[in-house]
Design a protein around this motif. Structure first.
Motif, PDB file in Angstrom:
ATOM      1  N   VAL A 184       0.862  -1.184   0.000  1.00 17.54           N
ATOM      2  CA  VAL A 184       0.000   0.000   0.000  1.00 17.54           C
ATOM      3  C   VAL A 184       0.898   1.234   0.000  1.00 17.54           C
ATOM      4  N   LEU A 185       0.702   2.098  -0.979  1.00 16.36           N
ATOM      5  CA  LEU A 185       1.460   3.351  -1.030  1.00 16.36           C
ATOM      6  C   LEU A 185       0.641   4.430  -0.329  1.00 16.36           C
ATOM      7  N   ALA A 186       1.060   4.771   0.883  1.00 17.76           N
ATOM      8  CA  ALA A 186       0.363   5.776   1.693  1.00 17.76           C
ATOM      9  C   ALA A 186       1.314   6.933   1.967  1.00 17.76           C
ATOM     10  N   SER A 187       1.978   7.369   0.905  1.00 19.57           N
ATOM     11  CA  SER A 187       3.046   8.361   1.061  1.00 19.57           C
ATOM     12  C   SER A 187       2.574   9.801   0.986  1.00 19.57           C
ATOM     13  N   GLY A 188       1.248  10.016   0.871  1.00 16.96           N
ATOM     14  CA  GLY A 188       0.712  11.368   0.930  1.00 16.96           C
ATOM     15  C   GLY A 188       1.267  12.281  -0.146  1.00 16.96           C
ATOM     16  N   GLN A 189       1.594  13.502   0.257  1.00 15.80           N
ATOM     17  CA  GLN A 189       2.084  14.513  -0.692  1.00 15.80           C
ATOM     18  C   GLN A 189       3.321  14.039  -1.444  1.00 15.80           C
ATOM     19  N   ASP A 190       4.208  13.326  -0.737  1.00 17.60           N
ATOM     20  CA  ASP A 190       5.434  12.857  -1.388  1.00 17.60           C
ATOM     21  C   ASP A 190       5.154  11.858  -2.498  1.00 17.60           C
ATOM     22  N   GLY A 191       3.966  11.261  -2.500  1.00 23.67           N
ATOM     23  CA  GLY A 191       3.649  10.263  -3.519  1.00 23.67           C
ATOM     24  C   GLY A 191       3.157  10.841  -4.824  1.00 23.67           C
ATOM     25  N   VAL A 192       2.947  12.157  -4.896  1.00 22.88           N
ATOM     26  CA  VAL A 192       2.429  12.747  -6.130  1.00 22.88           C
ATOM     27  C   VAL A 192       3.540  13.266  -7.032  1.00 22.88           C
ATOM     28  N   GLY A 193       4.781  13.068  -6.643  1.00 22.71           N
ATOM     29  CA  GLY A 193       5.894  13.575  -7.453  1.00 22.71           C
ATOM     30  C   GLY A 193       6.700  14.574  -6.660  1.00 22.71           C
ATOM     31  N   ARG A 194       7.519  15.337  -7.352  1.00 24.84           N
ATOM     32  CA  ARG A 194       8.387  16.279  -6.644  1.00 24.84           C
ATOM     33  C   ARG A 194       7.614  17.515  -6.202  1.00 24.84           C
ATOM     34  N   TRP A 195       8.093  18.152  -5.153  1.00 23.68           N
ATOM     35  CA  TRP A 195       7.527  19.424  -4.730  1.00 23.68           C
ATOM     36  C   TRP A 195       7.747  20.450  -5.827  1.00 23.68           C
ATOM     37  N   TRP A 196       6.752  21.303  -6.078  1.00 18.94           N
ATOM     38  CA  TRP A 196       6.835  22.233  -7.196  1.00 18.94           C
ATOM     39  C   TRP A 196       6.709  23.672  -6.715  1.00 18.94           C
ATOM     40  N   VAL A 197       7.560  24.526  -7.224  1.00 21.04           N
ATOM     41  CA  VAL A 197       7.432  25.974  -7.047  1.00 21.04           C
ATOM     42  C   VAL A 197       7.631  26.610  -8.415  1.00 21.04           C
ATOM     43  N   PRO A 198       7.128  27.814  -8.641  1.00 17.11           N
ATOM     44  CA  PRO A 198       7.316  28.467  -9.947  1.00 17.11           C
ATOM     45  C   PRO A 198       8.795  28.564 -10.307  1.00 17.11           C
ATOM     46  N   ASP A 199       9.082  28.428 -11.589  1.00 16.48           N
ATOM     47  CA  ASP A 199      10.478  28.398 -12.052  1.00 16.48           C
ATOM     48  C   ASP A 199      11.258  29.635 -11.639  1.00 16.48           C
ATOM     49  N   PHE A 200      10.616  30.801 -11.698  1.00 13.40           N
ATOM     50  CA  PHE A 200      11.364  32.024 -11.407  1.00 13.40           C
ATOM     51  C   PHE A 200      11.732  32.119  -9.922  1.00 13.40           C
ATOM     52  N   ILE A 201      10.970  31.391  -9.062  1.00 11.05           N
ATOM     53  CA  ILE A 201      11.333  31.341  -7.646  1.00 11.05           C
ATOM     54  C   ILE A 201      12.370  30.252  -7.403  1.00 11.05           C
ATOM     55  N   GLU A 202      12.196  29.123  -8.060  1.00  5.44           N
ATOM     56  CA  GLU A 202      13.132  28.017  -7.869  1.00  5.44           C
ATOM     57  C   GLU A 202      14.538  28.386  -8.329  1.00  5.44           C
ATOM     58  N   ALA A 203      14.644  29.353  -9.244  1.00  2.00           N
ATOM     59  CA  ALA A 203      15.959  29.781  -9.726  1.00  2.00           C
ATOM     60  C   ALA A 203      16.737  30.588  -8.689  1.00  2.00           C
ATOM     61  N   LEU A 204      16.034  31.091  -7.683  1.00  2.00           N
ATOM     62  CA  LEU A 204      16.700  31.860  -6.632  1.00  2.00           C
ATOM     63  C   LEU A 204      17.465  30.925  -5.699  1.00  2.00           C
ATOM     64  N   PRO A 205      18.465  31.423  -4.982  1.00  3.30           N
ATOM     65  CA  PRO A 205      19.143  30.599  -3.980  1.00  3.30           C
ATOM     66  C   PRO A 205      18.139  30.048  -2.975  1.00  3.30           C
ATOM     67  N   ARG A 206      18.349  28.805  -2.546  1.00  2.00           N
ATOM     68  CA  ARG A 206      17.372  28.089  -1.727  1.00  2.00           C
ATOM     69  C   ARG A 206      17.029  28.823  -0.432  1.00  2.00           C
ATOM     70  N   GLU A 207      17.967  29.571   0.142  1.00  2.00           N
ATOM     71  CA  GLU A 207      17.687  30.222   1.422  1.00  2.00           C
ATOM     72  C   GLU A 207      16.706  31.380   1.297  1.00  2.00           C
ATOM     73  N   TYR A 208      16.337  31.753   0.057  1.00  2.63           N
ATOM     74  CA  TYR A 208      15.454  32.891  -0.146  1.00  2.63           C
ATOM     75  C   TYR A 208      14.000  32.487  -0.412  1.00  2.63           C
ATOM     76  N   TRP A 209      13.701  31.204  -0.390  1.00  2.00           N
ATOM     77  CA  TRP A 209      12.313  30.813  -0.589  1.00  2.00           C
ATOM     78  C   TRP A 209      11.934  29.607   0.254  1.00  2.00           C
ATOM     79  N   ARG A 210      10.647  29.553   0.535  1.00  2.00           N
ATOM     80  CA  ARG A 210      10.078  28.419   1.283  1.00  2.00           C
ATOM     81  C   ARG A 210       8.848  27.940   0.558  1.00  2.00           C
ATOM     82  N   HIS A 211       8.653  26.646   0.516  1.00  2.00           N
ATOM     83  CA  HIS A 211       7.459  26.088  -0.097  1.00  2.00           C
ATOM     84  C   HIS A 211       6.464  25.827   1.015  1.00  2.00           C
TER      85      HIS A 211
END
Length: 211
Positions: A184-211
């Protein structure tokens, strides 16, 4: 004082579970896999709210050989202590969930044991951190077997009528195989694929954004 009340509540819950026990006979005889270990009847990938509740339901139905896995540390399964940002749940406090109809396993019973009846009566919405503590208490009380800090890296057919899947696990950097009849795959949010943020935010250094 609340610890004593919780202990009494746990004993009462176990008594109630026994009174409404499902079939006494076990579901299937134990089988040994190619690795010399018992074949799991059900492997549950994800030990959050859904996965743990399913493991409890299987135990009530007398299905042995159930193992739940979670890549998080104990107590950090699901979103409640990680990425959930709301201070309270959004659903009414009277909603039931992983108690599966056992009165002493309800959130109301747990909250009353911890904080008292007056606090429960005055409560509007359940605090997220309290819900996390409650879920862990239900898991411990019902005896659900969970292996934390463990990931599934591969699932493939095992080629056997009584042992359908060969599953490769990674436990704190160590790899091993288990065999299971059902998964049984009961992995919740992690089971739908990778976490997604808009490309223009993801391009910023990781310390400047939170999902």
């Amino acid at each position: 004082m609340s610890a004593t009340r919780l202990m009494r509540l746990a004993h009462q819950a176990l008594y109630e579970i026994e009174q409404v026990a499902h079939p006494r006979a076990h579901w299937m005889p134990e089988r040994t896999g190619p690795n010399g270990q018992p074949v799991l009847n059900v492997l549950i990938v994800g030990a959050g709210q859904g996965g743990a509740a399913l493991a409890f339901q299987l135990a009530r139905d007398r299905v042995p050989g159930v193992l739940a896995l979670d890549q998080a540390k104990r107590g950090f399964e699901g979103p409640w202590r990680t990425f959930a940002r709301m201070p309270t749940l959004r659903s009414p406090k009277e909603f039931t969930g992983p108690d599966l109809g056992i009165p002493s396993l309800t959130y109301a019973a747990w909250h009353t044991a911890v904080y008292g009846a007056e606090h429960w009566n005055d409560l509007t919405l359940i605090r997220t951190r309290d819900w996390a503590d409650y879920l862990l208490w239900v898991r411990d009380t019902t005896g659900v077997t969970v292996k934390n800090q463990t990931r599934v890296t591969r699932i493939e057919p095992a080629g056997s009528a009584f042992c359908l899947f060969r599953v490769t696990l990674c436990e704190q950097g160590q790899s091993r195989e288990v065999y299971a009849r059902k998964i049984v795959l009961a992995s919740g949010q992690d089971g739908v694929g990778r976490w997604w943020v808009p490309d223009f935010i993801e391009a910023l250094p990781r310390e400047y954004w939170r999902h």
